[in-house]
Design an enzyme around this catalytic site. Structure first.
Site, mmCIF file in Angstrom:
data_model
loop_
_atom_site.group_PDB
_atom_site.id
_atom_site.type_symbol
_atom_site.label_atom_id
_atom_site.label_comp_id
_atom_site.label_asym_id
_atom_site.label_seq_id
_atom_site.Cartn_x
_atom_site.Cartn_y
_atom_site.Cartn_z
ATOM 1 N N CYS A 101 0.823 -1.223 0.000
ATOM 2 C CA CYS A 101 0.000 0.000 0.000
ATOM 3 C C CYS A 101 0.853 1.267 0.000
ATOM 4 C CB CYS A 101 -0.946 -0.008 1.183
ATOM 5 S SG CYS A 101 -1.880 -1.540 1.292
ATOM 6 N N HIS A 137 -9.798 1.717 -2.471
ATOM 7 C CA HIS A 137 -8.384 1.405 -2.259
ATOM 8 C C HIS A 137 -7.794 0.609 -3.419
ATOM 9 C CE1 HIS A 137 -4.690 0.632 -0.334
ATOM 10 N NE2 HIS A 137 -5.030 -0.330 0.494
#
Lengths: 378, 144
Positions: A89, A328
């Site tokens: 991430c 996301h």
């Protein structure tokens, strides 16, 4: 860290984050479509052409070999070095940090960092866990967060209602962000009655997945096409795991990444006017703000209740709706955090604009672990 | 019943069925230099804390306290986990000063609390494709 020359942001680009899966009338868009769209937008924003770019760092997680090359060849083929980065991430911030260092070290004058993702359809292979742990059922991200949440509740007295308030705040901000996947506000009651996914975390405590593309061009000040409202990269830090156990408490890698960034910038938490904290799961935003140094441990829930982190509060957090609203796309998320800070400092955040934002911090973290912090300032 | 079916551990070296007291114990490593304890054993033979390679194999305590837990309501991705859903996971802190993650069994999942005493048990995980019974370590409420 050696002293480097000033590095400024030339332009940014971001696609709408959505599920581009061809279902329910949604278009099919591949990661290279999203990446190239973001890159083209960043060039337009900077008033630059592809031939101005001397090197590219591209973050993605599930896009396979040479993903940056595939995105970039839709924009131009100029032979420049392209390096692909998979840092979960934090991939996008990892890419931007390298671009920043290349310009700061005077190796290049103008470098692009991109981040993009088309999330895999169907079950994601969780290679971050050994097979025997997957067989034991450990490979559930929300369960990891749930256990951290249980500890946080135990140590601070935070409640499920506090976590619901994070979702409510961020989804309210997201309603003002046309690039967000989720643009409908939610209520505390809706969050608390949404289905449980990993006790005590519920569906509306979790950010949705999404596909998307992002790009940030950094350069030396003399390469800027306009000297209007210049935004400087004041710091770029990346810290990985530091050994710790109940017996030997190690330094928290998130705190260390923030401390390094503040030192690099010569600024402190009190100098930040806007923050993009990391909210894959809503409780995470609270302890993230504490670990980044914006308040003491256990104080974030009260400050949130008092409106401190609202758009109109003393320290607005996740003004674009955060991961909770944007969704996301793993490789794109970290630069989306940075792009919102840039928009806020430029005064280009539209209905979600924070008054007179001079400096801000963007954070992304995740598997590895990695913790990446970017500080931008006027 | 076919007698070719076997009961096999999920992975060698995670535990011993008969420790020094005749009961199952998790197997870990203790660093002879800094004293840090690890579970599972350090396959590369190096202490993550001080980088010493002087490690001794130890049996870990059978009992510990729930440090954190969750009840997972969704099936994990990848198809590796074949047990029931929902299922409970806990991080159990052992007196050695380490936290071990494991499945929790023999309890109403709503009754798990931080600080609760747990003990080790060796239990069935699932049957593998050949029909063998795969065993693993789990935690259950301590019998006082």
């Amino acid at each position: 860290m050696k002293k480097m020359r000033e590095v400024v942001v030339a332009g940014v680009g971001i696609t709408k984050f959505d599920s581009y899966d061809g279902e329910k009338g949604r278009p099919v868009r591949e990661f290279y479509d999203l990446g190239s769209e973001a890159i083209q937008k960043a060039l337009d924003d900077a008033g630059m052409e592809w031939k101005d770019i001397q090197a590219a760092f591209c973050g993605s997680v599930y896009c396979g070999t040479g993903s940056g090359h595939q995105a970039i060849q839709k924009v131009g083929l100029t032979g420049i070095p392209i390096v692909n980065i998979e840092n979960a991430c934090s991939s996008g911030i990892s890419a931007l940090r390298l671009a920043y260092q290349m310009v700061g070290a005077e190796i290049y004058d103008c470098v692009i960092a991109a981040g993009f993702e088309q999330m895999p359809r169907g079950p994601i292979q969780s290679t971050a866990w050994p097979v025997w742990q997957r067989q034991m059922g450990f490979n559930v991200q929300p369960a990891d967060y749930a256990m951290k949440t249980v500890r946080y509740m135990e140590e601070t007295g935070a409640t499920e209602e506090d976590f619901a308030r994070v979702s409510v705040k961020n989804r309210k901000n997201g309603a003002l962000n046309p690039n967000a996947r989720m643009q409908k506000p939610v209520t505390i009651e809706e969050v608390l009655s949404s289905r449980m996914i990993a006790k005590p975390l519920r569906f509306l405590n979790a950010c949705p997945l999404a596909d998307g593309g992002t790009a940030v061009i950094v350069c030396s000040r003399d390469k800027l096409k306009s000297q209007n409202k210049v935004v400087t990269v004041a710091a770029a830090a990346l810290v990985t795991g530091i050994y710790g156990s109940p017996r030997i408490p190690g330094e928290d890698h998130v705190t260390k990444s923030a401390n390094e960034a503040f030192e690099m910038a010569g600024l402190g938490p009190e100098d930040m006017d806007v923050v993009q904290a990391y909210d894959t799961m809503s409780p995470g935003e609270l302890w993230d703000l504490e670990k980044l140094g914006f308040c003491k441990k256990g104080e974030a829930p009260r400050l949130l209740r008092e409106g401190h982190f609202d758009l109109s509060g003393k320290l607005p957090v996740n003004t674009d709706g955060g991961l909770m609203s944007r969704g996301h796309p793993l490789g794109a998320t970290a630069l989306a955090q940075v792009i919102e800070i840039y928009r806020q400092i430029r005064g280009e955040a539209g209905p979600r604009q924070v008054a007179d934002a001079k400096a801000g911090l963007a954070h992304a973290m995740g598997a590895g672990p990695n913790s990446g912090v970017i500080i931008l300032k006027r | 019943m076919s007698d070719t079916k076997k009961t096999i551990p999920l992975r060698e070296g995670l535990w011993t069925d008969k420790g020094h007291d005749g009961t199952p114990h998790l197997l870990g490593h203790r660093c002879l230099n800094c004293g840090e304890v690890f579970f599972p054993q350090k396959e590369n033979g190096t202490c993550t804390n001080c980088h010493s390679t002087k490690l001794e194999l130890i049996e870990l305590s059978r009992k510990g306290k729930v440090f954190a837990f969750s009840v997972v309501m969704l099936r994990p991705p990848g198809g590796y986990y074949r047990g029931d859903v929902p299922y409970a996971l806990a991080n159990v802190e052992l007196p050695e000063g380490i936290v071990v993650e494991g499945l929790v069994t023999d309890i109403n999942q709503d009754d798990i609390k931080v600080g609760m005493e747990m003990e080790l048990t060796i239990d069935k995980l699932h049957d593998d494709d050949e029909g063998n019974t795969l065993m693993t370590y789990k935690f259950r409420p301590s019998a006082a």
